[in-house]
Design an enzyme around this catalytic site. Structure first.
Site, PDB file in Angstrom:
ATOM      1  N   ARG A  79       0.809  -1.223   0.000  1.00 54.57           N
ATOM      2  CA  ARG A  79       0.000   0.000   0.000  1.00 54.57           C
ATOM      3  C   ARG A  79       0.846   1.278   0.000  1.00 54.57           C
ATOM      4  O   ARG A  79       0.457   2.281   0.610  1.00 54.57           O
ATOM      5  CB  ARG A  79      -0.949   0.044   1.209  1.00 54.57           C
ATOM      6  CG  ARG A  79      -2.055  -0.990   1.162  1.00 54.57           C
ATOM      7  CD  ARG A  79      -3.178  -0.526   0.261  1.00 54.57           C
ATOM      8  NE  ARG A  79      -4.163  -1.580   0.077  1.00 54.57           N
ATOM      9  CZ  ARG A  79      -5.266  -1.689   0.790  1.00 54.57           C
ATOM     10  NH1 ARG A  79      -5.549  -0.807   1.697  1.00 54.57           N
ATOM     11  NH2 ARG A  79      -6.098  -2.687   0.562  1.00 54.57           N
TER      12      ARG A  79
ATOM     13  N   ARG B 111      -3.546   6.592   0.132  1.00 55.83           N
ATOM     14  CA  ARG B 111      -3.970   7.808   0.830  1.00 55.83           C
ATOM     15  C   ARG B 111      -2.916   8.470   1.700  1.00 55.83           C
ATOM     16  O   ARG B 111      -3.091   9.620   2.108  1.00 55.83           O
ATOM     17  CB  ARG B 111      -5.230   7.517   1.653  1.00 55.83           C
ATOM     18  CG  ARG B 111      -6.481   7.504   0.789  1.00 55.83           C
ATOM     19  CD  ARG B 111      -7.688   7.027   1.553  1.00 55.83           C
ATOM     20  NE  ARG B 111      -7.516   5.636   1.908  1.00 55.83           N
ATOM     21  CZ  ARG B 111      -8.431   4.899   2.523  1.00 55.83           C
ATOM     22  NH1 ARG B 111      -9.570   5.435   2.882  1.00 55.83           N
ATOM     23  NH2 ARG B 111      -8.208   3.636   2.784  1.00 55.83           N
TER      24      ARG B 111
ATOM     25  N   ARG C  43      -6.660  11.479  -7.304  1.00 59.98           N
ATOM     26  CA  ARG C  43      -7.849  10.641  -7.160  1.00 59.98           C
ATOM     27  C   ARG C  43      -9.134  11.462  -6.985  1.00 59.98           C
ATOM     28  O   ARG C  43     -10.239  10.930  -7.141  1.00 59.98           O
ATOM     29  CB  ARG C  43      -7.685   9.708  -5.949  1.00 59.98           C
ATOM     30  CG  ARG C  43      -7.040   8.359  -6.233  1.00 59.98           C
ATOM     31  CD  ARG C  43      -7.894   7.437  -7.094  1.00 59.98           C
ATOM     32  NE  ARG C  43      -9.278   7.420  -6.664  1.00 59.98           N
ATOM     33  CZ  ARG C  43      -9.748   6.787  -5.581  1.00 59.98           C
ATOM     34  NH1 ARG C  43      -8.934   6.070  -4.858  1.00 59.98           N
ATOM     35  NH2 ARG C  43     -11.028   6.835  -5.252  1.00 59.98           N
TER      36      ARG C  43
ATOM     37  N   ASP D   9      -6.651  -3.318  -7.504  1.00 60.06           N
ATOM     38  CA  ASP D   9      -7.228  -3.879  -6.292  1.00 60.06           C
ATOM     39  C   ASP D   9      -7.521  -5.354  -6.536  1.00 60.06           C
ATOM     40  O   ASP D   9      -7.710  -5.762  -7.688  1.00 60.06           O
ATOM     41  CB  ASP D   9      -8.515  -3.157  -5.890  1.00 60.06           C
ATOM     42  CG  ASP D   9      -8.890  -3.479  -4.453  1.00 60.06           C
ATOM     43  OD1 ASP D   9      -8.368  -2.833  -3.537  1.00 60.06           O
ATOM     44  OD2 ASP D   9      -9.667  -4.434  -4.247  1.00 60.06           O
TER      45      ASP D   9
ATOM     46  N   TYR E 142     -14.853 -12.158   0.282  1.00 59.71           N
ATOM     47  CA  TYR E 142     -15.597 -10.957  -0.141  1.00 59.71           C
ATOM     48  C   TYR E 142     -16.870 -11.335  -0.893  1.00 59.71           C
ATOM     49  O   TYR E 142     -17.931 -10.726  -0.696  1.00 59.71           O
ATOM     50  CB  TYR E 142     -14.720 -10.048  -1.009  1.00 59.71           C
ATOM     51  CG  TYR E 142     -13.738  -9.222  -0.190  1.00 59.71           C
ATOM     52  CD1 TYR E 142     -14.200  -8.219   0.663  1.00 59.71           C
ATOM     53  CD2 TYR E 142     -12.382  -9.447  -0.241  1.00 59.71           C
ATOM     54  CE1 TYR E 142     -13.320  -7.464   1.425  1.00 59.71           C
ATOM     55  CE2 TYR E 142     -11.487  -8.700   0.520  1.00 59.71           C
ATOM     56  CZ  TYR E 142     -11.960  -7.710   1.348  1.00 59.71           C
ATOM     57  OH  TYR E 142     -11.098  -6.972   2.107  1.00 59.71           O
TER      58      TYR E 142
HETATM   59  O1  CP3 Z   1       0.237   0.263  -3.086  1.00 64.61           O
HETATM   60  C1  CP3 Z   1      -0.271  -0.867  -3.209  1.00 64.61           C
HETATM   61  O2  CP3 Z   1      -0.140  -1.758  -2.341  1.00 64.61           O
HETATM   62  C2  CP3 Z   1      -1.006  -1.194  -4.489  1.00 64.61           C
HETATM   63  C3  CP3 Z   1      -2.384  -1.083  -4.494  1.00 64.61           C
HETATM   64  C4  CP3 Z   1      -3.321  -2.007  -3.757  1.00 64.61           C
HETATM   65  C5  CP3 Z   1      -4.623  -1.573  -3.394  1.00 64.61           C
HETATM   66  N1  CP3 Z   1      -5.310  -2.641  -2.923  1.00 64.61           N
HETATM   67  C6  CP3 Z   1      -5.098  -0.209  -3.568  1.00 64.61           C
HETATM   68  C7  CP3 Z   1      -6.239   0.240  -2.758  1.00 64.61           C
HETATM   69  C8  CP3 Z   1      -3.226  -3.358  -3.421  1.00 64.61           C
HETATM   70  C9  CP3 Z   1      -2.032  -4.299  -3.561  1.00 64.61           C
HETATM   71  C10 CP3 Z   1      -4.499  -3.742  -2.898  1.00 64.61           C
HETATM   72  C11 CP3 Z   1      -4.828  -5.112  -2.490  1.00 64.61           C
HETATM   73  C12 CP3 Z   1      -5.971  -5.331  -1.610  1.00 64.61           C
HETATM   74  N2  CP3 Z   1      -7.232  -4.809  -1.689  1.00 64.61           N
HETATM   75  C13 CP3 Z   1      -5.978  -6.263  -0.551  1.00 64.61           C
HETATM   76  C14 CP3 Z   1      -4.804  -7.130  -0.180  1.00 64.61           C
HETATM   77  C15 CP3 Z   1      -3.820  -6.319   0.593  1.00 64.61           C
HETATM   78  C16 CP3 Z   1      -4.152  -6.156   2.026  1.00 64.61           C
HETATM   79  O3  CP3 Z   1      -4.298  -4.987   2.449  1.00 64.61           O
HETATM   80  O4  CP3 Z   1      -4.243  -7.162   2.735  1.00 64.61           O
HETATM   81  C17 CP3 Z   1      -7.254  -6.241   0.038  1.00 64.61           C
HETATM   82  C18 CP3 Z   1      -7.695  -7.070   1.223  1.00 64.61           C
HETATM   83  C19 CP3 Z   1      -8.038  -5.329  -0.697  1.00 64.61           C
HETATM   84  C20 CP3 Z   1      -9.450  -4.953  -0.471  1.00 64.61           C
HETATM   85  C21 CP3 Z   1      -9.564  -3.516  -0.169  1.00 64.61           C
HETATM   86  N3  CP3 Z   1      -9.578  -2.543  -1.152  1.00 64.61           N
HETATM   87  C22 CP3 Z   1      -9.588  -2.860   1.087  1.00 64.61           C
HETATM   88  C23 CP3 Z   1      -9.578  -3.564   2.413  1.00 64.61           C
HETATM   89  C24 CP3 Z   1      -9.594  -1.480   0.840  1.00 64.61           C
HETATM   90  C25 CP3 Z   1      -9.539  -0.339   1.847  1.00 64.61           C
HETATM   91  C26 CP3 Z   1     -10.845   0.288   2.122  1.00 64.61           C
HETATM   92  C27 CP3 Z   1     -10.640   1.657   2.747  1.00 64.61           C
HETATM   93  O5  CP3 Z   1     -11.088   2.637   2.124  1.00 64.61           O
HETATM   94  O6  CP3 Z   1     -10.029   1.742   3.817  1.00 64.61           O
HETATM   95  C28 CP3 Z   1      -9.603  -1.308  -0.560  1.00 64.61           C
HETATM   96  C29 CP3 Z   1      -9.569  -0.022  -1.281  1.00 64.61           C
HETATM   97  C30 CP3 Z   1      -8.222   0.366  -1.735  1.00 64.61           C
HETATM   98  N4  CP3 Z   1      -7.392  -0.443  -2.455  1.00 64.61           N
HETATM   99  C31 CP3 Z   1      -7.612   1.622  -1.571  1.00 64.61           C
HETATM  100  C32 CP3 Z   1      -6.374   1.563  -2.209  1.00 64.61           C
HETATM  101  C33 CP3 Z   1      -5.359   2.669  -2.367  1.00 64.61           C
HETATM  102  C34 CP3 Z   1      -8.220   2.810  -0.866  1.00 64.61           C
HETATM  103  C35 CP3 Z   1      -9.206   3.437  -1.783  1.00 64.61           C
HETATM  104  C36 CP3 Z   1      -9.075   4.921  -1.878  1.00 64.61           C
HETATM  105  O7  CP3 Z   1      -7.950   5.453  -1.931  1.00 64.61           O
HETATM  106  O8  CP3 Z   1     -10.128   5.559  -1.929  1.00 64.61           O
END
Ligand code: CP3
Length: 352
Positions: free
Chosen positions: A35, A39, A48, A84, A159
């Site tokens: 990540r 943010r 974004r 994602d 999910y």
């Molecule tokens: O920088 C990186 O790691 C690359 C991008 C990345 C994202 N999601 C971007 C993202 C990666 C590798 C993921 C994988 C992902 N997504 C996982 C596995 C990694 C982990 O954390 O265990 C999981 C479980 C998800 C599902 C998911 N998507 C979650 C739990 C969330 C967060 C929700 C929140 O808003 O707190 C997302 C959304 C997400 N994926 C964001 C990002 C940058 C946030 C969305 C935003 O910026 O509005």
């Protein structure tokens, strides 16, 4: 005179990340952060603005810019593809959204055999934009390797079956035990989708891949081995014949580390709950490891943080290979300057 037979630098062979993953000697420890794009970066929040997450993930210009941001700012040794784990599910037609502050939400949860009809196999045509994004990125990144990724079948199934994020995964476990045949059929379909999504990224130029089984730590060893392991193995097997290193990571998976190492991975990701030497010992010294700074420690004063970074770098030297990372993703309110400082420190203290 210059040796004309010298081959140009190829991140798929010569980068610190790839060499560490393969257990080869490196000049220093490579570092990146799960990540790292997201943010915590003001430049991410700015680009974004006004674009929904899933929409952003399908826009090659935006994906390229967001993926590059942490590489430019922190000087990390690898980029991770901005996407994602649910993007390939949306690409094959599953009705879902990524809700800010919550995560992926599925409109109609998967519970019956008829639901399998909503989950067709993924073909490269479903994700032409992903191919384009990866190709653009690899050009822009030059010597910096790009890590492609996918969600593992269990985490994706959670999910789909729960309909969104879940603390206890009760509907998922009810399906696993109540209708094992349907569970296996669902996970086999998800392994195809994840495997094909990984393959598309590697075919387009990614240097390594990571399979995220984020929620596998919710499982007993018995459940993991009976209901999950073969499907993660199948997802990785989609890459057989492609010479890219594989990383396998889950949260809270200390008890599952050896089981998770048996699915065809090169590197085992270690979360922050397990001391790196314990993880290395459990793995019998046969795997490179990735990890495992507690992401919450980035909020602590510099002195204890520095000590923890130095300790993890030293501990990592006892494994066949070490990729420095956090023990889970960067928290959104992390001060990005601290991340930059950690990268510089890892580089400094790991120099051979
Ligand atoms: O920088 C990186 O790691 C690359 C991008 C990345 C994202 N999601 C971007 C993202 C990666 C590798 C993921 C994988 C992902 N997504 C996982 C596995 C990694 C982990 O954390 O265990 C999981 C479980 C998800 C599902 C998911 N998507 C979650 C739990 C969330 C967060 C929700 C929140 O808003 O707190 C997302 C959304 C997400 N994926 C964001 C990002 C940058 C946030 C969305 C935003 O910026 O509005």
């Amino acid at each position: 005179m210059q040796d004309v037979t010298e081959t140009p630098f190829d991140p798929r062979r010569d980068s610190l990340l790839v060499k560490a993953a393969r257990g080869q000697t490196t000049s220093r420890t490579p570092v990146w952060f799960m990540r790292q794009a997201g943010r915590s970066l003001p430049e991410y929040r700015a680009v974004r603005e006004g674009t929904a997450m899933l929409e952003a993930c399908r826009n090659p210009e935006l994906v390229t810019e967001i993926t590059l941001q942490p590489v430019r700012r922190h000087g990390v040794d690898a980029a991770i593809f901005f996407s994602d784990i649910v993007v390939p599910l949306a690409a094959v037609g599953v009705d879902l959204d990524i809700v800010p502050g919550t995560g992926p939400v599925v409109a109609a949860p998967f519970r019956t055999r008829a639901d399998l009809d909503r989950l067709p196999d993924l073909t490269p045509e479903h994700v032409g934009d992903i191919t384009k994004s990866v190709q653009m990125l690899v050009r822009e990144l030059g010597p910096t390797p790009l890590i492609g990724f996918a969600g593992a079948p269990f985490t994706l199934a959670s999910y789909l079956v729960e309909g969104g994020p879940s603390r206890n995964h009760e509907h998922t476990k009810a399906l696993m035990h109540g209708d094992p045949q349907l569970w296996h059929d669902l996970c086999a379909r998800l392994a195809q989708i994840s495997g094909a999504f990984l393959r598309v990224q590697v075919d387009a130029g990614a240097s390594a891949v990571q399979l995220f089984d984020s929620w596998a730590g919710a499982l007993s060893r018995a459940d993991y081995r009976t209901h999950v392991q073969e499907h993660s193995r199948a997802a990785f097997a989609a890459l057989d014949g492609l010479d890219v290193p594989r990383i396998h990571f889950g949260v809270g998976t200390g008890e599952l580390l050896t089981d998770m190492s048996e699915v065809g991975t090169d590197v085992v990701g270690v979360d922050y709950r397990v001391a790196l030497p314990d993880a290395i010992a459990r793995l019998g010294g046969r795997f490179a490891v990735q990890g495992n700074l507690d992401p919450a420690l980035l909020f602590a004063p510099w002195e204890p943080l520095e000590q923890a970074v130095r300790r993890i770098v030293a501990e990592g030297r006892t494994a066949p290979g070490h990729i420095f990372n956090l023990g889970h993703g960067v928290l959104p309110s992390t001060d990005p300057d601290v991340l930059t400082r950690v990268v510089a420190l890892v580089h400094e203290v790991s120099e051979r």
